[in-house]
Design an enzyme around this catalytic site. Sequence first.
Site, mmCIF file in Angstrom:
data_model
loop_
_atom_site.group_PDB
_atom_site.id
_atom_site.type_symbol
_atom_site.label_atom_id
_atom_site.label_comp_id
_atom_site.label_asym_id
_atom_site.label_seq_id
_atom_site.Cartn_x
_atom_site.Cartn_y
_atom_site.Cartn_z
ATOM 1 N N GLN A 80 -17.026 48.698 -30.891
ATOM 2 C CA GLN A 80 -16.856 47.144 -30.237
ATOM 3 C C GLN A 80 -16.130 46.824 -29.272
ATOM 4 O O GLN A 80 -14.898 46.967 -30.410
ATOM 5 C CB GLN A 80 -17.706 46.911 -31.409
ATOM 6 N N HIS A 81 -16.754 45.411 -29.358
ATOM 7 C CA HIS A 81 -15.842 44.129 -29.217
ATOM 8 C C HIS A 81 -14.337 44.341 -27.860
ATOM 9 O O HIS A 81 -14.105 43.302 -27.673
ATOM 10 C CB HIS A 81 -14.794 44.149 -30.553
ATOM 11 N N ASP A 243 -20.614 52.120 -32.051
ATOM 12 C CA ASP A 243 -20.618 52.738 -32.455
ATOM 13 C C ASP A 243 -21.508 52.586 -33.681
ATOM 14 O O ASP A 243 -21.626 53.513 -34.608
ATOM 15 C CB ASP A 243 -19.075 53.393 -32.272
#
Length: 507
Positions: A80-81, A243
């Site tokens: 992520q991110h 994820d």
Amino acid sequence: MFLGIDCGTQGTKALLLDASSGRVLGQGSAGHDLISGPNGRREQDTGQWTAAFASATAAALDEAGVDGGAVLGIGVSGQQHGLVTLDAAGRVLRPAKLWCDTESAAENQRLLDWLGGEQGSLQRLGIVIAPGYTVSKLLWMKEQHPTLFARIAHILLPHDYLNYWLTGRCVSEYGDASGTGYFDVRARQWAPDILRHIDADGRLEAALPELIESHQPVGRIRPELAARLGLNPQAMVASGGGDNMMGAIGTGNIRPGAITMSLGTSGTLYAFSGEPRISPQPAVATFCSSSGGWLPLICTMNLTNANAAMRGLLELDLEAFNALVAQAPIGCEGVTMLPFLNGERVPALPQASASLHGLTADNLSRANLCRAVLEGVTFGLRYGLDLLRESGIRSERIQLIGGGAKNPLWRQIVADMMATPVVCTRHSEAAALGGAIQAAWCHARQQDPEASLQAICSRCVSLDEDTAVAPVAESVRAYEQAYRRYRQLVASTYGGQTPPELTPVAS
């Protein structure tokens, strides 16, 4: 047969699933290198992701002994991110900045101030933006690389980029999108105001991908890529997701009542919610799930990476490290480690550094140091569990996934520290399994719009009861004392983190 891919920090994993029987046919993996630099820089070359995708997929097909032409769908899980930026020709502008990158911590604070602080961010977005979220990376790029910033035509997350590589289409799904910092988790839509604050001409808003539901396909794999990978050219690429969202699917955590804990490079803890139950605690991120609901989640920045750092310092392999952990008592004879090597998100200390406390001539031993780092990273997850439970999340059992879950000693430490029974899922690579399950769901929905994700999870997700452990009452009491010491040290070292009244955790 369906292919699940998990592109993580350390590498990419591939898993082949027979969704009709629930049997995993084969698995493969390939590593990534990390680009590290000053001020918390953590980046990766996206070319490594695609190369690792190909290598891991080939290894999974080889282990399964099957023809890739039988693959009906692909589901991608990604860390992520992260920020991947493309120009108008689809070229990657610079290495991807990752979730664990804290170089944009100052930019994040400025954006948080503009939102009105933590409460303003909660009100406007439903989450509190944190260092490592995608939005601050955009402001950092504007200020540090203005020429490249001016060329941005597409803003993608890591799993979005792999879907683009597979299909040529730029899209995102609600779960992963909700971790960007420019998404309203209550309304489940982009929040472009913060992007216009970064760049007033609206270019960033125009660069956002189309949002699709988690059961919708991105498209078919590109024929030339299918030929190169040895896959079915008609294989459907599912929406995929972050994820943690794919890990939730891969552990059957798609209804209220389950808690999943991941012991990986980072530590995560999450539970499904059917409504956007926004916690007043800034550390609890109420992301959207990739199964039609929400996924209240906490994430620590340091877990197996801190263990590995201690192993490297003491020149220990994993077996020797675990043996030393087992030799030391609970609480390490007074030694406590605050393992904030990458800063920390839970508690919210992005600029923190790691430290050891309570060392004396009597307790300075390799065994105590090894156990102190393992206990220290797990204390962060205990703190996160306290926060989730304060927001109303309940569970009678914790499902463990990730590389650390394979360690029986660590499983017992988790059970004792959380005062909750623990069990592993049969397949520890839950994010890759979740991607394959989601691909099967997406494929089934094309023929039957009412096809059930729950039914597929019931066939494909199972618990490994041989790994189940229960908390030991004496150990639970000992950990309450050690945890209290940890929380008090965080408060005295960093201030503003005064621990609440600590009572034994109840499930």
